[in-house]
Design a protein around this motif. Sequence first.
Motif: not given
Length: 355
Positions: A74-79, A137-151, A162-169
């Motif tokens: 799993l971790c090599a896959g994220a790499g 790594t993560l997937n997130a829904v995109l928003r702009e000014q609180g509104t969900v952006l749609c395709d 991808v986010v450094p572990a320092a931001h993660v609990t």
Amino acid sequence: MDDHMDDRSTDEYRAAELAGFLLPGQQALIHERGWLKMLAPRAAGGAELPLPDVVRLEEELAAQDGSLGWVVTLCAGAGWFAGFLPPAVARDIVGTPRVCLAGSGAATGYADLDGDSAVITGRWDYASGAPMATHFTLNAVLREQGTVLCDDAGQPRIRAFVVPAAHVTLEPSWHTIGMRASASQAYRIDGARVPLSHGFTIDAAHATAQGPLYRFPFMALAYVTLAANLLGMATHFIALAEPLIATRRRHGGDVTLLDVPAVASLLADVRDALARDRAAFYAALDKAWERVAAHAAADEDTLRTVSLRLVDTCRQAVDGLYPYCGLRAARADAAINRVWRDFHTATQHTLLLPA
């Protein structure tokens, strides 16, 4: 095991299970061998190994220990995602000392766009290897000014980051019967600001690294790497089951179960079926790799089919032999019991549901 492995003792794997994470010595081995960089681009400091070689190694590691194989996979896959990041970002991440990327594919958070950055908030489950991760790594829904952006189809737009572990609990949520040392904990991010350059799209058309690895379909890669883990665990289970069956006697008699024709036939059939489906699995993978290397398309349907067939054969092998192993196999401190629990926990992955 070949020279990829050293001889880790059963006691060490049992200790890791009790601790709930891979032990420092096991983590050191993973980093020493460079296993978490094996799918990362060579230009970013990774090994960029051919996928068939990686899958065979992952089978081998899972046959040594389920949690070890799973975390590496799993971790090599994220790499591998580094091949879809801007090259400078990829080099920075892959060059991190003892780099380890963990994460989740579920879109259970939001990324609020703000200029050239995104503010990420959410909670994600099942990040295998979480305690040793330097990045998530993560997937997130995109928003702009609180509104969900749609395709164009009206569906929420989802972006991988991808986010450094320092931001993660981390949240201690992993309370399963097996795969305990995989430490597949949940994690939370509360308003972390990350550059948009840390976002990426997992698609060959958006690859930033050259080479067949980054043209290989993501879902096909997921199926073959997970199936190889189940194969390794099933192979380990059979190796531990046979001596138990060979010494267990039928009720009221002196004949061992292995001398009972029906049981001996079952064991032979299990071995034959596993060897047959393993050969078909690797033949399909090798062919797909050759096609992608030649800039042709991999047969994703075939890879999914052979992967799920192999997993089903592994299930039949483990569940078919377990009743003949006796109460020694039911002891929580027995190696075969740990393998049985690891196997059945790993089979609960959504991709591995019976077809």
